[in-house]
Design a protein around this motif. Sequence first.
Motif, PDB file in Angstrom:
ATOM      1  N   PRO A  10       0.599  -1.137   0.387  1.00  0.00           N
ATOM      2  CA  PRO A  10       0.008  -0.393  -0.154  1.00  0.00           C
ATOM      3  C   PRO A  10       0.525   1.700  -0.107  1.00  0.00           C
ATOM      4  N   SER A  11       1.847   1.305   0.413  1.00  0.00           N
ATOM      5  CA  SER A  11       3.321   2.932   0.974  1.00  0.00           C
ATOM      6  C   SER A  11       3.643   2.244  -0.500  1.00  0.00           C
ATOM      7  N   GLY A  12       3.431   1.647  -1.508  1.00  0.00           N
ATOM      8  CA  GLY A  12       5.029   1.759  -2.554  1.00  0.00           C
ATOM      9  C   GLY A  12       3.970   2.139  -3.585  1.00  0.00           C
ATOM     10  N   TYR A  13       2.484   2.176  -3.893  1.00  0.00           N
ATOM     11  CA  TYR A  13       1.346   2.364  -4.632  1.00  0.00           C
ATOM     12  C   TYR A  13       1.191   3.987  -3.948  1.00  0.00           C
ATOM     13  N   GLU A  14       1.314   4.231  -2.955  1.00  0.00           N
ATOM     14  CA  GLU A  14       0.513   5.697  -2.925  1.00  0.00           C
ATOM     15  C   GLU A  14       1.473   5.794  -3.287  1.00  0.00           C
ATOM     16  N   ALA A  15       3.290   5.704  -3.101  1.00  0.00           N
ATOM     17  CA  ALA A  15       4.035   6.520  -3.645  1.00  0.00           C
ATOM     18  C   ALA A  15       4.595   7.202  -5.099  1.00  0.00           C
ATOM     19  N   LEU A  16       3.647   5.830  -5.600  1.00  0.00           N
ATOM     20  CA  LEU A  16       3.544   5.818  -7.135  1.00  0.00           C
ATOM     21  C   LEU A  16       2.650   7.283  -7.846  1.00  0.00           C
ATOM     22  N   ARG A  17       1.178   7.050  -6.812  1.00  0.00           N
ATOM     23  CA  ARG A  17       0.146   7.869  -7.333  1.00  0.00           C
ATOM     24  C   ARG A  17       1.216   9.555  -7.290  1.00  0.00           C
ATOM     25  N   ALA A  18       1.789   9.511  -5.798  1.00  0.00           N
ATOM     26  CA  ALA A  18       1.981  10.701  -5.591  1.00  0.00           C
ATOM     27  C   ALA A  18       2.833  11.254  -6.443  1.00  0.00           C
ATOM     28  N   ARG A  19       3.889  11.070  -6.776  1.00  0.00           N
ATOM     29  CA  ARG A  19       5.217  11.002  -8.005  1.00  0.00           C
ATOM     30  C   ARG A  19       4.292  11.040  -9.555  1.00  0.00           C
ATOM     31  N   TYR A  20       3.094  10.562  -9.334  1.00  0.00           N
ATOM     32  CA  TYR A  20       2.457  10.504 -11.003  1.00  0.00           C
ATOM     33  C   TYR A  20       1.260  12.519 -10.232  1.00  0.00           C
ATOM     34  N   HIS A  21       0.989  12.242  -9.498  1.00  0.00           N
ATOM     35  CA  HIS A  21       0.576  13.107  -9.043  1.00  0.00           C
ATOM     36  C   HIS A  21       1.043  14.742  -9.604  1.00  0.00           C
ATOM     37  N   GLU A  22       2.649  15.073  -8.944  1.00  0.00           N
ATOM     38  CA  GLU A  22       3.600  15.648  -8.546  1.00  0.00           C
ATOM     39  C   GLU A  22       3.894  16.408 -10.470  1.00  0.00           C
ATOM     40  N   LEU A  23       4.333  14.849 -10.625  1.00  0.00           N
ATOM     41  CA  LEU A  23       5.233  15.313 -12.763  1.00  0.00           C
ATOM     42  C   LEU A  23       3.582  15.731 -12.755  1.00  0.00           C
ATOM     43  N   PHE A  24       2.494  14.972 -13.252  1.00  0.00           N
ATOM     44  CA  PHE A  24       1.489  15.299 -13.743  1.00  0.00           C
ATOM     45  C   PHE A  24       0.626  16.918 -13.937  1.00  0.00           C
ATOM     46  N   HIS A  25      -0.050  17.176 -12.391  1.00  0.00           N
ATOM     47  CA  HIS A  25      -0.277  18.094 -12.097  1.00  0.00           C
ATOM     48  C   HIS A  25       0.378  18.925 -11.266  1.00  0.00           C
ATOM     49  N   VAL A  26       1.490  18.905 -11.536  1.00  0.00           N
ATOM     50  CA  VAL A  26       2.421  20.728 -10.542  1.00  0.00           C
ATOM     51  C   VAL A  26       3.554  20.484 -11.626  1.00  0.00           C
ATOM     52  N   GLU A  27       4.945  19.478 -11.872  1.00  0.00           N
ATOM     53  CA  GLU A  27       5.827  19.848 -12.234  1.00  0.00           C
ATOM     54  C   GLU A  27       5.681  20.456 -13.716  1.00  0.00           C
ATOM     55  N   ARG A  28       4.425  19.825 -14.204  1.00  0.00           N
ATOM     56  CA  ARG A  28       3.867  19.596 -16.187  1.00  0.00           C
ATOM     57  C   ARG A  28       3.369  21.063 -16.735  1.00  0.00           C
ATOM     58  N   PRO A  29       2.439  21.633 -15.800  1.00  0.00           N
ATOM     59  CA  PRO A  29       1.897  22.465 -16.032  1.00  0.00           C
ATOM     60  C   PRO A  29       2.868  24.052 -15.563  1.00  0.00           C
ATOM     61  N   LYS A  30       3.954  24.022 -14.908  1.00  0.00           N
ATOM     62  CA  LYS A  30       5.068  24.540 -14.799  1.00  0.00           C
ATOM     63  C   LYS A  30       5.892  24.916 -16.497  1.00  0.00           C
ATOM     64  N   VAL A  31       6.269  24.015 -16.374  1.00  0.00           N
ATOM     65  CA  VAL A  31       7.110  24.005 -17.640  1.00  0.00           C
ATOM     66  C   VAL A  31       6.834  23.729 -18.662  1.00  0.00           C
ATOM     67  N   VAL A  32       5.118  23.498 -18.821  1.00  0.00           N
ATOM     68  CA  VAL A  32       4.114  23.906 -20.501  1.00  0.00           C
ATOM     69  C   VAL A  32       4.000  25.542 -20.395  1.00  0.00           C
ATOM     70  N   ASP A  33       4.480  25.835 -19.052  1.00  0.00           N
ATOM     71  CA  ASP A  33       4.000  27.533 -18.917  1.00  0.00           C
ATOM     72  C   ASP A  33       5.311  28.417 -19.631  1.00  0.00           C
TER      73      ASP A  33
END
Length: 158
Positions: A10-33
């Motif tokens: 369960p903790s590994g799954y949450e880490a994967l989901r957190a990394r996905y969220h960080e990349l897709f919803h936080v870092e990617r929009p900044k780079v697109v800007d």
Amino acid sequence: MTTKPNYITPSGYEALRARYHELFHVERPKVVDIVSWAAGNGDRSENGDYIYGKKRLREIDREVRWLNKRIKAAQVVVPTEQPDKSRIYFGATVEIADEDDTRRTVTIVGDDEAQPDEGRIGWNSPLARALRRAQVGDLRTVRLPSGPKEWEVMAISY
């Protein structure tokens, strides 16, 4: 095409989901800007912000696709819910000893969350494959590049 299940805690799954969220919803929009701002500055052939931004976008998109596949194939296994705790299965913490009585403690986790330096070995690693279904007192041989090595199971916990 069927994908093999991606066993994960369960903790590994949450880490994967957190990394996905960080990349897709936080870092990617900044780079697109940054890329869209740089594209508006004119000549793109010598525009470092544009060139390196596009490169970073490709890297992010590649990792997001990989994470998406791993999350879809994930099969969360709660180690404490293993029905037979006398044998080694996914999530087991195992104390093993080699021929010289050098002891080592390892926890068998998903391949995506393996950290051998911290004693967390992937489910498909040679040592984990050799230890599967073993009981306390069993001897298991692991085939390593340096040659076979024998380990005895000293303790199992979940």
